[in-house]
Design an enzyme around this catalytic site. Structure first.
Site, PDB file in Angstrom:
ATOM      1  CE  LYS A  15      -2.031  -1.130   3.860  1.00  0.00           C
ATOM      2  NZ  LYS A  15      -1.243  -2.344   4.203  1.00  0.00           N
ATOM      3  NE  ARG A  89      -3.768  -1.229  10.506  1.00  0.00           N
ATOM      4  CZ  ARG A  89      -2.689  -0.702   9.934  1.00  0.00           C
ATOM      5  NH1 ARG A  89      -2.709   0.504   9.425  1.00  0.00           N
ATOM      6  NH2 ARG A  89      -1.584  -1.407   9.845  1.00  0.00           N
ATOM      7  NE  ARG A 128       7.845  -2.538   5.934  1.00  0.00           N
ATOM      8  CZ  ARG A 128       6.541  -2.318   6.158  1.00  0.00           C
ATOM      9  NH1 ARG A 128       5.777  -1.821   5.185  1.00  0.00           N
ATOM     10  NH2 ARG A 128       6.017  -2.594   7.326  1.00  0.00           N
ATOM     11  NE  ARG A 161       7.053  -0.310  10.044  1.00  0.00           N
ATOM     12  CZ  ARG A 161       5.832  -0.249   9.518  1.00  0.00           C
ATOM     13  NH1 ARG A 161       5.661   0.339   8.336  1.00  0.00           N
ATOM     14  NH2 ARG A 161       4.794  -0.763  10.147  1.00  0.00           N
ATOM     15  NE  ARG A 172       2.795  -4.785  11.585  1.00  0.00           N
ATOM     16  CZ  ARG A 172       3.780  -4.619  10.699  1.00  0.00           C
ATOM     17  NH1 ARG A 172       4.903  -5.298  10.815  1.00  0.00           N
ATOM     18  NH2 ARG A 172       3.625  -3.787   9.707  1.00  0.00           N
TER      19      ARG A 172
HETATM   20  P1  ADP Z   1       2.439  -1.733   3.197  1.00  0.00           P
HETATM   21  O1  ADP Z   1       2.477  -0.224   3.085  1.00  0.00           O
HETATM   22  O2  ADP Z   1       1.167  -2.320   2.647  1.00  0.00           O
HETATM   23  O3  ADP Z   1       2.737  -2.213   4.593  1.00  0.00           O
HETATM   24  P2  ADP Z   1       4.929  -1.638   1.627  1.00  0.00           P
HETATM   25  O4  ADP Z   1       4.564  -0.759   0.472  1.00  0.00           O
HETATM   26  O5  ADP Z   1       5.777  -1.033   2.702  1.00  0.00           O
HETATM   27  O6  ADP Z   1       3.586  -2.314   2.273  1.00  0.00           O
HETATM   28  O7  ADP Z   1       5.630  -2.937   1.035  1.00  0.00           O
HETATM   29  C1  ADP Z   1       6.123  -3.997   1.893  1.00  0.00           C
HETATM   30  C2  ADP Z   1       7.448  -4.551   1.338  1.00  0.00           C
HETATM   31  O8  ADP Z   1       7.208  -5.203   0.088  1.00  0.00           O
HETATM   32  C3  ADP Z   1       8.494  -3.463   1.058  1.00  0.00           C
HETATM   33  O9  ADP Z   1       9.773  -3.990   1.386  1.00  0.00           O
HETATM   34  C4  ADP Z   1       8.359  -3.193  -0.454  1.00  0.00           C
HETATM   35  O10 ADP Z   1       9.586  -2.774  -1.029  1.00  0.00           O
HETATM   36  C5  ADP Z   1       7.933  -4.566  -0.989  1.00  0.00           C
HETATM   37  N1  ADP Z   1       6.990  -4.462  -2.113  1.00  0.00           N
HETATM   38  C6  ADP Z   1       6.004  -3.531  -2.284  1.00  0.00           C
HETATM   39  N2  ADP Z   1       5.309  -3.780  -3.443  1.00  0.00           N
HETATM   40  C7  ADP Z   1       5.872  -4.896  -3.978  1.00  0.00           C
HETATM   41  C8  ADP Z   1       5.596  -5.679  -5.159  1.00  0.00           C
HETATM   42  N3  ADP Z   1       4.588  -5.351  -5.986  1.00  0.00           N
HETATM   43  N4  ADP Z   1       6.366  -6.759  -5.401  1.00  0.00           N
HETATM   44  C9  ADP Z   1       7.370  -7.098  -4.537  1.00  0.00           C
HETATM   45  N5  ADP Z   1       7.669  -6.424  -3.425  1.00  0.00           N
HETATM   46  C10 ADP Z   1       6.939  -5.329  -3.129  1.00  0.00           C
HETATM   47  P1  AMP Z   2       1.372   0.465   9.305  1.00  0.00           P
HETATM   48  O1  AMP Z   2       2.511   1.401   9.064  1.00  0.00           O
HETATM   49  O2  AMP Z   2       0.133   0.830   8.550  1.00  0.00           O
HETATM   50  O3  AMP Z   2       1.777  -0.992   9.111  1.00  0.00           O
HETATM   51  O4  AMP Z   2       0.985   0.626  10.842  1.00  0.00           O
HETATM   52  C1  AMP Z   2       1.922   0.343  11.877  1.00  0.00           C
HETATM   53  C2  AMP Z   2       1.197   0.248  13.220  1.00  0.00           C
HETATM   54  O5  AMP Z   2       0.577   1.503  13.539  1.00  0.00           O
HETATM   55  C3  AMP Z   2       0.059  -0.777  13.283  1.00  0.00           C
HETATM   56  O6  AMP Z   2       0.528  -2.086  13.575  1.00  0.00           O
HETATM   57  C4  AMP Z   2      -0.801  -0.193  14.413  1.00  0.00           C
HETATM   58  O7  AMP Z   2      -0.247  -0.451  15.699  1.00  0.00           O
HETATM   59  C5  AMP Z   2      -0.695   1.316  14.165  1.00  0.00           C
HETATM   60  N1  AMP Z   2      -1.751   1.816  13.243  1.00  0.00           N
HETATM   61  C6  AMP Z   2      -1.569   2.367  12.015  1.00  0.00           C
HETATM   62  N2  AMP Z   2      -2.729   2.734  11.459  1.00  0.00           N
HETATM   63  C7  AMP Z   2      -3.702   2.390  12.356  1.00  0.00           C
HETATM   64  C8  AMP Z   2      -5.122   2.491  12.373  1.00  0.00           C
HETATM   65  N3  AMP Z   2      -5.801   3.023  11.329  1.00  0.00           N
HETATM   66  N4  AMP Z   2      -5.777   2.027  13.456  1.00  0.00           N
HETATM   67  C9  AMP Z   2      -5.125   1.512  14.508  1.00  0.00           C
HETATM   68  N5  AMP Z   2      -3.795   1.373  14.561  1.00  0.00           N
HETATM   69  C10 AMP Z   2      -3.062   1.811  13.504  1.00  0.00           C
END
Ligand code: ADP
Ligand code: AMP
Length: 211
Positions: A15, A89, A128, A161, A172
């Protein structure tokens, strides 16, 4: 008319990566509650102090704190195209968003569901790496930085992270299936499912074609 889009899907579905592309190329503003919370934790604000323990354990931060963040952001973004990344969420957050949007005469144009398996999520999140300075996101195998462990955009050393450790990732995912997945049904009238295992460019093209 400005667009209002929600990115729904498990952590690690891509995302943030797609939000970044739409921000750079298509004039969207990204509202990532995760990024806002991490910034608050870093700056030790009152929000950050309250949110930290939930985030470290992979649990959701309470709905009232999240809805306060969104209400402040919406004030600033009246005429902009918005992507909500990782929000709502819970059904309670979705209800809160509905009320806030109707007060300012906006509606949700699309909810994009990022479809991916838990196993792929674990692979993605454990590889990541993020830039603590500019927020750029990499993956050790799928999207490595050009120079070892350093951000391509600003040269800062990359970090993993805290919540991208395997035991927190599993928690999660469990929270996603229990508390967030019910939104798939809640938003069924505006839901567009995309295959999140394609390449970032192919996913981007798919999203553009439906927006
Ligand atoms: P989210 O925001 O949904 O938590 P991220 O955009 O941070 O996910 O992506 C999670 C991991 O997967 C990152 O390390 C990113 O570089 C990788 N990633 C994102 N999109 C793709 C894809 N289409 N194919 C392979 N790896 C991806
Ligand atoms: P994310 O970066 O979206 O993976 O979020 C990291 C962490 O932030 C999650 O595991 C939750 O602890 C908190 N968080 C982010 N967005 C929300 C939300 N909309 N509602 C509740 N907790 C959230």
């Amino acid at each position: 008319m400005s667009k209002t889009v929600i990115f729904l899907g498990p952590p690690g579905a891509g995302k943030g990566t797609q939000s970044q592309l739409l921000k750079e190329r298509d004039n969207f503003i990204q509202i990532s509650t995760g990024d806002i919370l991490r910034e608050a934790v870093k700056n030790q604000t009152s929000l950050g102090l309250q949110a930290k323990k939930f985030m470290d354990e992979g649990k959701l931060v309470p709905d009232d704190l999240i809805l306060n963040i969104i209400s402040e952001k919406l004030e600033e973004l009246k005429d902009k195209n918005i992507i909500f990344d990782g929000f709502p969420r819970t059904v309670a957050q979705a209800e809160g968003l509905k009320d806030m949007l109707s007060k300012i005469g906006r509606k949700i144009d699309a909810v994009i569901l990022f479809d991916i398996t838990d196993e792929e999520v674990v692979k993605r999140l454990s590889g990541r790496r993020v830039c603590p300075n500019c927020g750029a996101v990499y993956h050790l195998i799928y999207n490595p930085p050009k120079n070892d462990n350093v951000c391509d955009k600003c040269g800062t050393p990359l970090i993993q992270r805290e919540d991208d450790r395997e035991e927190v990732i599993r928690k999660r995912l469990e929270v996603y299936h229990q508390q967030t997945a019910p939104l798939i049904d809640y938003y069924k009238d505006v839901l567009i499912k995309i295959n999140a295992t394609l390449s970032p460019e192919d996913i981007y093209k798919h999203i553009k074609s439906v927006l």
